[in-house]
Design an enzyme around this catalytic site. Structure first.
Site, PDB file in Angstrom:
ATOM      1  N   GLU A 128       0.832  -1.205   0.000  1.00 53.19           N
ATOM      2  CA  GLU A 128       0.000   0.000   0.000  1.00 53.19           C
ATOM      3  C   GLU A 128       0.871   1.262   0.000  1.00 53.19           C
ATOM      4  OE1 GLU A 128      -2.921  -0.642  -1.006  1.00 53.19           O
ATOM      5  OE2 GLU A 128      -4.229  -0.202   0.692  1.00 53.19           O
ATOM      6  N   THR A 181      -6.327   9.097  -4.999  1.00 49.52           N
ATOM      7  CA  THR A 181      -6.243   9.061  -3.537  1.00 49.52           C
ATOM      8  C   THR A 181      -5.576  10.322  -3.000  1.00 49.52           C
ATOM      9  OG1 THR A 181      -6.120   6.646  -3.562  1.00 49.52           O
ATOM     10  CG2 THR A 181      -5.387   7.751  -1.565  1.00 49.52           C
TER      11      THR A 181
END
Length: 309
Positions: A128, A181
């Site tokens: 991530e 994001t």
């Protein structure tokens, strides 16, 4: 075991009030990955289908995870990895997390299950970080543990698996628009009032209590985000209309999945879920924006083994 094929689920993170702390796994959407032992040491990603992603293991979420695991647990073999992306990256459904968590799970199987689920989550967080810039755990923990998960603490990492009422369903719409994001985090408030913080904490507590006690009304009352959703919803076309119509059709609540653009709803029972599905579909039908629909049970198992030899 020399070969392993797995399904690594898509996930919904935040779940309205639980920003960066709550996640849930889906049953019908995810990645399919294979892991094959090779005589040549190291990690190779030999094929990716379904999305245009790098094969270089040093920059791919799955590769980063696998390399870190072999560094921690050296092996006398290498591993070839293939990835089929079952859904679009950038959807808000944990695309990088599915690959990262799947890699952690698959490599661990070939290493003889040397690592615990908590350690697998820590490895997956590296994937991530490599792809999103932040080592978040909400999506990857849900994929690894299954069901609902609460990231109770990051330092030290603590993951709590939450029970799932049997009739709970997820209906979601993924509008084919891009929400980065980085952009979604940039619009978040830097400070919040104490009153808002208390309200949000109470909703998280109510949601978890409702999940434990099968209290669908409490779940519905608690699926409210007064901090992140108001700051982000303008990034998602027709968000308010979709949410209002979904709740009118019987959804317990609706919100932004991850950083968007997917809008998720939670529903009680198949009949209500199907009604909400059709309502959302009809609501978006005339918006001149392509979209995908999802109807799924909560995946309480997490990553699943499909084949081995």
């Amino acid at each position: 075991m020399n070969y392993l094929k797995i399904f690594s689920p898509a996930t919904v993170a935040n779940v309205s009030c639980g920003f960066d702390a709550l996640g849930l796994a889906l049953e019908t959407v995810g990645d399919t990955m294979t892991f094959t032992k090779t005589a040549t040491k190291g990690i190779k990603i030999t094929q990716i289908t379904g999305a245009d992603l790098p094969l270089d293991a040093k920059v791919n979420a799955a590769g980063v995870v696998a390399l870190a695991m072999l560094e921690k647990h050296p092996a006398d073999f290498g591993i070839d990895i293939t990835i089929h992306k079952g859904y679009t990256p950038g959807s808000g459904l944990g695309s990088s997390a599915a690959s990262a968590a799947g890699a952690a799970f698959g490599v661990n199987q070939l290493l003889g299950n040397s690592f615990t689920p908590l350690e697998l989550t820590q490895f997956a967080m590296l994937g991530e970080e490599a792809t999103c810039g932040t080592p978040i755990a909400d999506n990857v923990s849900a994929a690894i543990y299954g069901g609902f998960t609460l990231v109770r603490s990051y330092e030290p990492l603590s993951i709590v698996k939450i029970p799932v009422p049997a009739d709970l369903r997820v209906v979601a719409i993924h509008p084919q628009v891009e929400v980065k994001t980085k952009d979604a985090r940039a619009v978040l408030p830097k400070e919040i009032t104490l009153k808002d913080a208390v309200t949000q904490w109470a909703n998280v507590g109510g949601l978890i209590s409702g999940l434990h006690s099968n209290d669908y009304q409490l779940i519905a009352d608690s699926l409210t985000d007064i901090i992140v959703e108001p700051a982000r919803k303008h990034l998602i076309p027709h968000f308010d209309e979709v949410k209002q119509q979904a709740i009118k059709a019987g959804a317990l609540g609706a919100g932004i999945s991850g950083s968007g653009p997917t809008i998720f709803t939670l529903c009680k029972g198949d009949e209500t879920a199907e009604s909400v599905y059709k309502t959302i579909q009809n609501t978006y039908q005339d918006k001149q924006i392509d979209f995908n629909m999802i109807l799924s049970k909560i995946n309480t198992e997490g990553i699943k083994i499909l084949d081995t030899n």
